[in-house]
Scaffold this motif. Structure first.
Motif, PDB file in Angstrom:
ATOM      1  N   GLU A  56     103.387   0.276 120.436  1.00  0.00           N
ATOM      2  CA  GLU A  56     102.857   1.407 121.205  1.00  0.00           C
ATOM      3  C   GLU A  56     103.443   1.414 122.613  1.00  0.00           C
ATOM      4  O   GLU A  56     103.895   2.460 123.115  1.00  0.00           O
ATOM      5  CB  GLU A  56     101.332   1.311 121.288  1.00  0.00           C
ATOM      6  N   PHE A  57     103.457   0.254 123.240  1.00  0.00           N
ATOM      7  CA  PHE A  57     103.974   0.140 124.609  1.00  0.00           C
ATOM      8  C   PHE A  57     105.433   0.586 124.688  1.00  0.00           C
ATOM      9  O   PHE A  57     105.814   1.375 125.560  1.00  0.00           O
ATOM     10  CB  PHE A  57     103.825  -1.318 125.069  1.00  0.00           C
ATOM     11  N   PHE A  58     106.251   0.099 123.769  1.00  0.00           N
ATOM     12  CA  PHE A  58     107.682   0.430 123.817  1.00  0.00           C
ATOM     13  C   PHE A  58     107.940   1.885 123.444  1.00  0.00           C
ATOM     14  O   PHE A  58     108.773   2.550 124.059  1.00  0.00           O
ATOM     15  CB  PHE A  58     108.473  -0.511 122.918  1.00  0.00           C
ATOM     16  N   MET A  59     107.237   2.399 122.439  1.00  0.00           N
ATOM     17  CA  MET A  59     107.450   3.795 122.045  1.00  0.00           C
ATOM     18  C   MET A  59     107.015   4.746 123.165  1.00  0.00           C
ATOM     19  O   MET A  59     107.689   5.745 123.446  1.00  0.00           O
ATOM     20  CB  MET A  59     106.700   4.107 120.746  1.00  0.00           C
ATOM     21  N   PHE A 162     116.889   0.625 127.845  1.00  0.00           N
ATOM     22  CA  PHE A 162     115.474   0.599 128.215  1.00  0.00           C
ATOM     23  C   PHE A 162     114.860  -0.780 127.962  1.00  0.00           C
ATOM     24  O   PHE A 162     114.244  -1.375 128.863  1.00  0.00           O
ATOM     25  CB  PHE A 162     114.718   1.677 127.429  1.00  0.00           C
ATOM     26  N   LEU A 163     115.037  -1.294 126.735  1.00  0.00           N
ATOM     27  CA  LEU A 163     114.419  -2.573 126.391  1.00  0.00           C
ATOM     28  C   LEU A 163     114.985  -3.710 127.240  1.00  0.00           C
ATOM     29  O   LEU A 163     114.235  -4.574 127.699  1.00  0.00           O
ATOM     30  CB  LEU A 163     114.632  -2.882 124.911  1.00  0.00           C
ATOM     31  N   SER A 164     116.311  -3.702 127.434  1.00  0.00           N
ATOM     32  CA  SER A 164     116.928  -4.774 128.226  1.00  0.00           C
ATOM     33  C   SER A 164     116.332  -4.826 129.628  1.00  0.00           C
ATOM     34  O   SER A 164     116.033  -5.908 130.153  1.00  0.00           O
ATOM     35  CB  SER A 164     118.443  -4.567 128.321  1.00  0.00           C
ATOM     36  N   GLY A 165     116.145  -3.643 130.225  1.00  0.00           N
ATOM     37  CA  GLY A 165     115.579  -3.586 131.568  1.00  0.00           C
ATOM     38  C   GLY A 165     114.143  -4.040 131.622  1.00  0.00           C
ATOM     39  O   GLY A 165     113.746  -4.797 132.527  1.00  0.00           O
ATOM     40  N   VAL A 166     113.349  -3.603 130.665  1.00  0.00           N
ATOM     41  CA  VAL A 166     111.929  -3.987 130.615  1.00  0.00           C
ATOM     42  C   VAL A 166     111.801  -5.498 130.457  1.00  0.00           C
ATOM     43  O   VAL A 166     111.040  -6.161 131.176  1.00  0.00           O
ATOM     44  CB  VAL A 166     111.202  -3.253 129.468  1.00  0.00           C
ATOM     45  N   PHE A 167     112.551  -6.063 129.523  1.00  0.00           N
ATOM     46  CA  PHE A 167     112.442  -7.502 129.284  1.00  0.00           C
ATOM     47  C   PHE A 167     113.011  -8.313 130.456  1.00  0.00           C
ATOM     48  O   PHE A 167     112.450  -9.346 130.830  1.00  0.00           O
ATOM     49  CB  PHE A 167     113.147  -7.882 127.976  1.00  0.00           C
ATOM     50  N   TYR A 168     114.113  -7.857 131.035  1.00  0.00           N
ATOM     51  CA  TYR A 168     114.695  -8.555 132.182  1.00  0.00           C
ATOM     52  C   TYR A 168     113.669  -8.675 133.305  1.00  0.00           C
ATOM     53  O   TYR A 168     113.585  -9.709 133.987  1.00  0.00           O
ATOM     54  CB  TYR A 168     115.939  -7.811 132.666  1.00  0.00           C
ATOM     55  N   GLY A 169     112.878  -7.623 133.486  1.00  0.00           N
ATOM     56  CA  GLY A 169     111.876  -7.605 134.548  1.00  0.00           C
ATOM     57  C   GLY A 169     110.773  -8.628 134.378  1.00  0.00           C
ATOM     58  O   GLY A 169     110.067  -8.943 135.336  1.00  0.00           O
ATOM     59  N   VAL A 170     110.615  -9.146 133.144  1.00  0.00           N
ATOM     60  CA  VAL A 170     109.570 -10.154 132.905  1.00  0.00           C
ATOM     61  C   VAL A 170     110.186 -11.481 132.452  1.00  0.00           C
ATOM     62  O   VAL A 170     109.536 -12.306 131.810  1.00  0.00           O
ATOM     63  CB  VAL A 170     108.515  -9.661 131.878  1.00  0.00           C
ATOM     64  N   ALA A 234     103.389 -10.215 125.143  1.00  0.00           N
ATOM     65  CA  ALA A 234     102.396  -9.223 125.549  1.00  0.00           C
ATOM     66  C   ALA A 234     101.807  -9.541 126.920  1.00  0.00           C
ATOM     67  O   ALA A 234     101.578  -8.644 127.741  1.00  0.00           O
ATOM     68  CB  ALA A 234     101.280  -9.146 124.500  1.00  0.00           C
ATOM     69  N   ARG A 235     101.582 -10.825 127.192  1.00  0.00           N
ATOM     70  CA  ARG A 235     101.026 -11.237 128.491  1.00  0.00           C
ATOM     71  C   ARG A 235     101.995 -10.897 129.621  1.00  0.00           C
ATOM     72  O   ARG A 235     101.603 -10.344 130.651  1.00  0.00           O
ATOM     73  CB  ARG A 235     100.740 -12.745 128.466  1.00  0.00           C
ATOM     74  N   ARG A 236     103.277 -11.199 129.413  1.00  0.00           N
ATOM     75  CA  ARG A 236     104.264 -10.922 130.468  1.00  0.00           C
ATOM     76  C   ARG A 236     104.403  -9.426 130.733  1.00  0.00           C
ATOM     77  O   ARG A 236     104.686  -9.018 131.864  1.00  0.00           O
ATOM     78  CB  ARG A 236     105.623 -11.507 130.084  1.00  0.00           C
ATOM     79  N   LEU A 237     104.225  -8.629 129.712  1.00  0.00           N
ATOM     80  CA  LEU A 237     104.348  -7.179 129.870  1.00  0.00           C
ATOM     81  C   LEU A 237     103.068  -6.544 130.427  1.00  0.00           C
ATOM     82  O   LEU A 237     103.009  -5.334 130.606  1.00  0.00           O
ATOM     83  CB  LEU A 237     104.699  -6.535 128.520  1.00  0.00           C
ATOM     84  N   GLY A 238     102.058  -7.377 130.691  1.00  0.00           N
ATOM     85  CA  GLY A 238     100.828  -6.875 131.281  1.00  0.00           C
ATOM     86  C   GLY A 238      99.867  -6.257 130.287  1.00  0.00           C
ATOM     87  O   GLY A 238      98.933  -5.544 130.671  1.00  0.00           O
ATOM     88  N   LEU A 239     100.063  -6.555 128.999  1.00  0.00           N
ATOM     89  CA  LEU A 239      99.201  -5.977 127.961  1.00  0.00           C
ATOM     90  C   LEU A 239      98.017  -6.868 127.632  1.00  0.00           C
ATOM     91  O   LEU A 239      97.139  -6.474 126.881  1.00  0.00           O
ATOM     92  CB  LEU A 239     100.018  -5.723 126.684  1.00  0.00           C
ATOM     93  N   MET A 240      98.009  -8.077 128.166  1.00  0.00           N
ATOM     94  CA  MET A 240      96.902  -9.010 127.963  1.00  0.00           C
ATOM     95  C   MET A 240      96.654  -9.736 129.266  1.00  0.00           C
ATOM     96  O   MET A 240      97.549  -9.808 130.124  1.00  0.00           O
ATOM     97  CB  MET A 240      97.232 -10.013 126.847  1.00  0.00           C
TER      98      MET A 240
END
Length: 253
Positions: A56-59, A162-170, A234-240
């Protein structure tokens, strides 16, 4: 008693049911984990809940940057409402670093940075083990046209950015991932959109500092607890919550 839903399709990790609205499906995320073309199997408690939330977060993130996809909304902890599509019978693989099969085929050390992102295709067929196919095969057998492939590559590389940037940030390195593409029709106009899921089931994710694997390779290679790895993503992405160490049913809204 709620009416029984009609099952449309069941795969290794998800079940699709008829949707609540015309042109929709309900995608249910199972706790099943498989590897090596389903030769290795297990039930991993909480995996389906995490993948539902992460996908859900990525979509939603893709929607926000204008990349069309099948996600409509999350229904509950394990289910989401998606747009019904005609799946192109290909797995579209994007590789940023060598790992898995490309390392074996080309003798590359895992973790080697590739000269540029490489897009590969495999034919979606479990009985055949999803064999790799070339663009020549895809066009010859009518699975997609050259224009389709041009559009698919464009979509795949936008997802990769998109994914590379999101993951790099965490602090996570996106090694590779696979997506599926679906056809939808708006009146007589056909569009290609991102379908299936985006989760640690479909990505290779390594911690940037330690190289720790935070994806399904944990299960494939017996490297520890799969739910713990997915929970960390999920924790690093702020979902938990930041202090979460293991999944609790109430942890994900």
């Amino acid at each position: 008693m709620a009416p029984r839903r009609k099952k449309v399709y069941e795969g290794k990790a998800k079940i699709l049911y008829e949707g609540t609205e015309p042109g929709t499906l309900v995608q249910y995320f199972k706790d099943d984990a498989t590897a090596f073309n389903a030769q290795k199997r297990a039930t991993i408690e909480g995996k389906g809940v995490l993948n539902n939330r992460l996908s859900e977060f990525f979509m939603n993130g893709l929607t926000n940057i204008g990349v069309p996809n099948h996600f409509i909304r999350r229904i509950n902890m394990r289910e989401q409402l998606i747009r019904q599509v005609e799946i192109v019978p290909l797995e579209v693989i994007v590789r940023n670093f060598a790992a898995g099969s490309i390392s074996k085929r080309l003798g590359l050390e895992e973790g080697t940075l590739l000269p540029r992102p490489i897009v590969e295709y495999s034919f979606k067929n479990d009985e055949l083990g999803d064999p790799m196919v070339s663009e020549e095969y895809i066009i010859a057998f009518g699975w997609a046209t050259q224009q389709d492939l041009d559009d698919i590559v464009s979509l795949a590389l936008r997802v990769n950015d998109f994914l590379s940037g999101v993951f790099y940030g965490v602090g996570i390195k996106l090694i590779d991932f696979k997506i599926e593409i679906g056809r939808v029709w708006d009146n007589d106009f056909m569009r290609l959109i991102v379908a299936d899921e985006i989760s640690p089931d479909s990505c290779r994710l390594w911690d940037m500092k330690t190289g720790q694997k935070l994806d399904k390779d944990v299960f494939r290679r017996d490297l520890g607890n799969l739910t713990d790895a997915y929970t960390e993503v999920a924790r690093r992405l702020g979902l938990m919550p930041a202090n979460t160490t293991s999944l609790k049913p109430t942890a994900i809204n």
